[in-house]
Design a protein around this motif. Structure first.
Motif, PDB file in Angstrom:
ATOM      1  N   ALA A 177     -10.364  10.413   5.347  1.00  0.00           N
ATOM      2  CA  ALA A 177      -9.604  10.456   4.097  1.00  0.00           C
ATOM      3  C   ALA A 177      -8.810  11.756   3.996  1.00  0.00           C
ATOM      4  CB  ALA A 177     -10.543  10.308   2.909  1.00  0.00           C
ATOM      5  N   ALA A 178      -9.467  12.876   4.285  1.00  0.00           N
ATOM      6  CA  ALA A 178      -8.794  14.174   4.179  1.00  0.00           C
ATOM      7  C   ALA A 178      -7.705  14.333   5.224  1.00  0.00           C
ATOM      8  CB  ALA A 178      -9.821  15.299   4.317  1.00  0.00           C
ATOM      9  N   GLY A 179      -7.866  13.687   6.381  1.00  0.00           N
ATOM     10  CA  GLY A 179      -6.866  13.794   7.440  1.00  0.00           C
ATOM     11  C   GLY A 179      -5.628  12.967   7.200  1.00  0.00           C
ATOM     12  N   SER A 180      -5.701  12.025   6.237  1.00  0.00           N
ATOM     13  CA  SER A 180      -4.568  11.132   5.995  1.00  0.00           C
ATOM     14  C   SER A 180      -3.953  11.289   4.612  1.00  0.00           C
ATOM     15  CB  SER A 180      -5.005   9.673   6.180  1.00  0.00           C
ATOM     16  OG  SER A 180      -5.464   9.445   7.502  1.00  0.00           O
ATOM     17  N   PHE A 181      -4.723  11.816   3.658  1.00  0.00           N
ATOM     18  CA  PHE A 181      -4.242  11.900   2.279  1.00  0.00           C
ATOM     19  C   PHE A 181      -4.428  13.305   1.728  1.00  0.00           C
ATOM     20  CE2 PHE A 181      -5.318   7.521   3.102  1.00  0.00           C
ATOM     21  CZ  PHE A 181      -4.246   6.825   2.569  1.00  0.00           C
ATOM     22  N   LYS A 182      -3.409  13.786   1.023  1.00  0.00           N
ATOM     23  CA  LYS A 182      -3.462  15.138   0.472  1.00  0.00           C
ATOM     24  C   LYS A 182      -4.357  15.225  -0.752  1.00  0.00           C
ATOM     25  CE  LYS A 182       1.165  16.541   2.011  1.00  0.00           C
ATOM     26  NZ  LYS A 182       2.507  17.019   1.584  1.00  0.00           N
ATOM     27  N   ASN A 183      -4.415  14.144  -1.519  1.00  0.00           N
ATOM     28  CA  ASN A 183      -5.143  14.153  -2.787  1.00  0.00           C
ATOM     29  C   ASN A 183      -6.280  13.140  -2.742  1.00  0.00           C
ATOM     30  OD1 ASN A 183      -3.057  15.901  -3.917  1.00  0.00           O
ATOM     31  ND2 ASN A 183      -1.784  14.061  -3.981  1.00  0.00           N
ATOM     32  N   VAL A 184      -7.497  13.630  -2.472  1.00  0.00           N
ATOM     33  CA  VAL A 184      -8.667  12.764  -2.361  1.00  0.00           C
ATOM     34  C   VAL A 184      -9.725  13.227  -3.358  1.00  0.00           C
ATOM     35  CG1 VAL A 184     -10.482  11.862  -0.866  1.00  0.00           C
ATOM     36  CG2 VAL A 184      -8.218  12.362   0.082  1.00  0.00           C
ATOM     37  N   ASN A 185     -10.242  12.306  -4.144  1.00  0.00           N
ATOM     38  CA  ASN A 185     -11.379  12.603  -5.025  1.00  0.00           C
ATOM     39  C   ASN A 185     -12.414  11.506  -4.832  1.00  0.00           C
ATOM     40  OD1 ASN A 185     -11.795  14.636  -7.543  1.00  0.00           O
ATOM     41  ND2 ASN A 185     -12.967  12.754  -7.862  1.00  0.00           N
ATOM     42  N   CYS A 186     -13.680  11.908  -4.733  1.00  0.00           N
ATOM     43  CA  CYS A 186     -14.764  10.947  -4.497  1.00  0.00           C
ATOM     44  C   CYS A 186     -15.378  10.482  -5.807  1.00  0.00           C
ATOM     45  CB  CYS A 186     -15.838  11.576  -3.610  1.00  0.00           C
ATOM     46  SG  CYS A 186     -15.286  11.920  -1.926  1.00  0.00           S
TER      47      CYS A 186
ATOM     48  N   ILE B 160       0.823  -1.211   0.000  1.00  0.00           N
ATOM     49  CA  ILE B 160       0.000   0.000   0.000  1.00  0.00           C
ATOM     50  C   ILE B 160       0.858   1.262   0.000  1.00  0.00           C
ATOM     51  CG2 ILE B 160      -1.678   1.332   1.353  1.00  0.00           C
ATOM     52  CD1 ILE B 160      -2.865  -1.309   2.286  1.00  0.00           C
ATOM     53  N   LYS B 161       1.882   1.289   0.836  1.00  0.00           N
ATOM     54  CA  LYS B 161       2.677   2.508   0.977  1.00  0.00           C
ATOM     55  C   LYS B 161       3.536   2.793  -0.250  1.00  0.00           C
ATOM     56  CE  LYS B 161       6.333   0.097   3.581  1.00  0.00           C
ATOM     57  NZ  LYS B 161       7.055   0.044   4.862  1.00  0.00           N
ATOM     58  N   ASP B 162       3.698   1.807  -1.138  1.00  0.00           N
ATOM     59  CA  ASP B 162       4.458   2.016  -2.369  1.00  0.00           C
ATOM     60  C   ASP B 162       3.555   2.185  -3.580  1.00  0.00           C
ATOM     61  OD1 ASP B 162       7.263   1.737  -1.445  1.00  0.00           O
ATOM     62  OD2 ASP B 162       6.625  -0.280  -0.890  1.00  0.00           O
ATOM     63  N   SER B 163       2.260   2.317  -3.361  1.00  0.00           N
ATOM     64  CA  SER B 163       1.306   2.381  -4.463  1.00  0.00           C
ATOM     65  C   SER B 163       1.346   3.731  -5.169  1.00  0.00           C
ATOM     66  CB  SER B 163      -0.114   2.120  -3.954  1.00  0.00           C
ATOM     67  OG  SER B 163      -0.237   0.816  -3.417  1.00  0.00           O
TER      68      SER B 163
ATOM     69  N   TYR C 228      -0.002   2.455  10.154  1.00  0.00           N
ATOM     70  CA  TYR C 228       0.969   1.692   9.383  1.00  0.00           C
ATOM     71  C   TYR C 228       2.023   2.584   8.735  1.00  0.00           C
ATOM     72  CZ  TYR C 228       2.883  -1.393   5.788  1.00  0.00           C
ATOM     73  OH  TYR C 228       3.720  -2.107   4.975  1.00  0.00           O
ATOM     74  N   PHE C 229       1.581   3.640   8.000  1.00  0.00           N
ATOM     75  CA  PHE C 229       2.611   4.407   7.298  1.00  0.00           C
ATOM     76  C   PHE C 229       2.407   5.910   7.288  1.00  0.00           C
ATOM     77  CE2 PHE C 229      -0.595   3.894   4.057  1.00  0.00           C
ATOM     78  CZ  PHE C 229      -0.474   4.977   3.205  1.00  0.00           C
ATOM     79  N   ILE C 230       1.262   6.389   7.733  1.00  0.00           N
ATOM     80  CA  ILE C 230       1.053   7.833   7.714  1.00  0.00           C
ATOM     81  C   ILE C 230       1.565   8.473   8.990  1.00  0.00           C
ATOM     82  CG2 ILE C 230      -0.684   9.659   7.589  1.00  0.00           C
ATOM     83  CD1 ILE C 230      -2.369   7.674   5.902  1.00  0.00           C
ATOM     84  N   GLY C 231       1.214   7.890  10.140  1.00  0.00           N
ATOM     85  CA  GLY C 231       1.624   8.455  11.425  1.00  0.00           C
ATOM     86  C   GLY C 231       3.127   8.468  11.619  1.00  0.00           C
ATOM     87  N   LEU C 232       3.831   7.508  10.995  1.00  0.00           N
ATOM     88  CA  LEU C 232       5.285   7.458  11.135  1.00  0.00           C
ATOM     89  C   LEU C 232       5.951   8.680  10.511  1.00  0.00           C
ATOM     90  CD1 LEU C 232       5.955   3.684  10.353  1.00  0.00           C
ATOM     91  CD2 LEU C 232       6.016   4.805  12.577  1.00  0.00           C
ATOM     92  N   ASN C 233       5.361   9.186   9.418  1.00  0.00           N
ATOM     93  CA  ASN C 233       5.938  10.348   8.742  1.00  0.00           C
ATOM     94  C   ASN C 233       5.422  11.663   9.301  1.00  0.00           C
ATOM     95  OD1 ASN C 233       7.272   8.597   6.948  1.00  0.00           O
ATOM     96  ND2 ASN C 233       5.487   8.495   5.626  1.00  0.00           N
ATOM     97  N   MET C 234       4.383  11.598  10.116  1.00  0.00           N
ATOM     98  CA  MET C 234       3.783  12.779  10.729  1.00  0.00           C
ATOM     99  C   MET C 234       3.278  13.786   9.700  1.00  0.00           C
ATOM    100  SD  MET C 234       3.815  11.889  13.791  1.00  0.00           S
ATOM    101  CE  MET C 234       3.119  13.403  14.485  1.00  0.00           C
ATOM    102  N   GLU C 235       2.913  13.307   8.528  1.00  0.00           N
ATOM    103  CA  GLU C 235       2.303  14.180   7.536  1.00  0.00           C
ATOM    104  C   GLU C 235       1.432  13.339   6.612  1.00  0.00           C
ATOM    105  OE1 GLU C 235       5.846  14.301   4.165  1.00  0.00           O
ATOM    106  OE2 GLU C 235       5.614  15.977   5.572  1.00  0.00           O
TER     107      GLU C 235
END
Length: 477
Positions: A377-386, A248-251, A297-304
């Protein structure tokens, strides 16, 4: 296109390496005394790297891991007795085939390339083209496997970009995909069983397509697309996602399917009576659990927030044909109609349509009191489209039948009549557009996606002022 010095990502273990680091499988006959080895079978040896992959990542039993790891020997391009053509490097930037001497003293050629880390076979031509890794996420009932099957079927018969989809993975994986996904749904018209908790092999395809460039001229491109289907239970579990969803984190993009029948207020939205549907609404908020796992898993570790494009997609949108439109109050009654009709994208991604469906889905989710999905979704990802899609275009019929293997009574879903999917390709198109592999059509222009939009805004401003000046000059004449 991929630059010669670019590294690539193994679709199996996500190990990053330069294409010239790939090793080769030297089959069928190689210069080795197999009689001296106790681990050989018909000239095959136990491949330790492949064994470790199946024993750890695939979590196979020791017996199965050894069976799968019994392969013909391998070699790196710098091994003694292994030669390669320099023209390969000059033309493609890496070695694609090697020549070796077999037991009879004759020269043979091998083009079976291996990941240097896990020794799985790389897809044909892997590294020659741009590669997109797409992970399909969602809870167990959201319809991920059905969506993947229909997406591939739609891309194989696609008039939007005049495209062709070719499977480039191993024969065994291709046969498994047909038996598990395509045959039940497309041939027998029965629902696909839920994905079991395990490491599912990646599905590799080459996607050749026509597109329109900045001048509206038709061009063609060829990319490799790797699809990952991950069990919903693994997405709610820290251990499961680390073992079976590490890709997932390399997608290059994520398609997160949200099942609207999980929403608590759905019972108030339908005019028809369907006790089975309403009773199936779970008490737990599974989407919240999945977002929590993704964050840990991978968002909190980078703190962004993650830069990976997130296509937040309502599945089973055909159900909204039965929505009581008065629920939207002063909204026009046709406000939801865009969601339940297909859209055409001719040679480029139709951005007015993408923006329209994004707004429509956001409003619907908000009206249903499920803003938590949008906020997560908005709190974890910069680019979200529904998006909103329907893989089947209709509601399946559920019947109780006797399982011939166990003689137990089980529920089985059947689809009556032809499948009529809609909008299933849009999340895929959007991800390609975000990765600058397709142009977008907006304001009468074909442009590449820009994260900053600076160039597009400058062009728009210039064109507006130029039109004003032309209008003034017309009076001077």
């Amino acid at each position: 296109m991929l630059k010669k010095q670019d590294n690539i990502l193994c679709p199996f273990c996500c190990y990053r390496f330069h294409p010239n680091e790939a090793e080769f499988r030297l089959q069928p006959s190689i210069n080795i005394d197999v009689k001296k080895s106790k681990k050989t079978t018909d000239g095959k040896l136990l491949d330790e790297k492949l064994y470790n992959y199946h024993a750890t990542i695939s979590q196979a039993t020791d017996k199965i891991a050894k069976e799968k790891a019994m392969q013909y020997p391998f070699a790196a391009v710098d091994n003694d007795g292994i030669t390669y053509d320099n023209l390969d490097i000059e033309t493609h930037g890496f070695v694609q085939r090697v020549t070796f001497t077999n037991t009879d003293g004759h020269l043979e050629v091998s083009d079976i390339r291996l990941c240097p880390n896990c020794h799985n076979n790389l897809p044909i031509g892997y590294g020659m083209r741009d590669t997109v890794l797409i992970s399909i996420l969602g809870d167990a009932r959201s319809g991920k496997s059905v969506f993947l099957t229909m997406l591939i079927a739609e891309l194989e018969n696609n008039s939007d970009f005049v495209s062709k989809l070719t499977f480039i993975g191993d024969k065994e994986v291709r046969e498994n995909f047909y038996e598990t996904y395509q045959k039940p749904l497309l041939k027998e018209q029965t629902l696909i069983s839920s994905t079991k908790r395990k490491k599912i092999p990646p599905y590799a395809f080459n996607y050749w397509y026509n597109y329109k460039d900045e001048n509206g001229t038709l061009r063609e491109n060829s990319i490799d697309v790797i699809f990952y289907d991950i069990a919903g239970e693994d997405l709610r579990d820290d251990y499961g996602i680390r073992n079976n969803g590490f890709n997932i984190k390399d997608s290059s993009g994520l398609i997160f399917l949200v099942d609207p029948t999980n929403f608590r207020r759905m019972a108030d939205l339908f005019r028809f009576s369907d006790a089975a549907l309403i009773d199936a609404i779970p008490d737990e908020n599974s989407n919240q659990a999945i977002f929590n796992t993704l964050y840990n898993y991978f968002i909190g570790l980078n703190m962004e927030k993650s830069e990976i494009p997130m296509a937040l997609t309502l599945s089973k949108a055909d159900l909204f044909k039965y929505v009581n439109f008065s629920f939207f109050g002063n909204k026009p009654e046709n406000r939801i109609q865009n969601m339940v009709n297909d859209e055409i994208h001719r040679g480029a991604v139709n951005m007015p349509s993408i923006k329209g469906i994004n707004q429509e889905v956001r409003e619907l989710i908000s009206h249903l009191g499920e803003d938590g999905v949008l906020n997560n979704a908005a709190g974890s990802f910069k680019n979200v489209n529904c998006f909103a899609i329907s893989s089947l275009g209709k509601k399946p019929t559920v019947e109780k039948i006797s399982d011939p293997k166990t003689n137990e009574t089980v529920e089985k879903g059947f689809i009556d009549g032809p499948l009529i999917p809609f909008r299933v390709k849009e999340p895929f198109y959007w991800i390609l557009m975000r990765n600058k592999l397709m142009l977008k059509y907006e304001n009468g222009r074909y442009v590449l996606h820009s994260d900053t939009h600076t160039n597009a805004e400058v062009v728009d401003k210039v064109s507006v002022w130029q039109r004003i000046l032309n209008f003034i000059n017309s009076f001077k004449k």
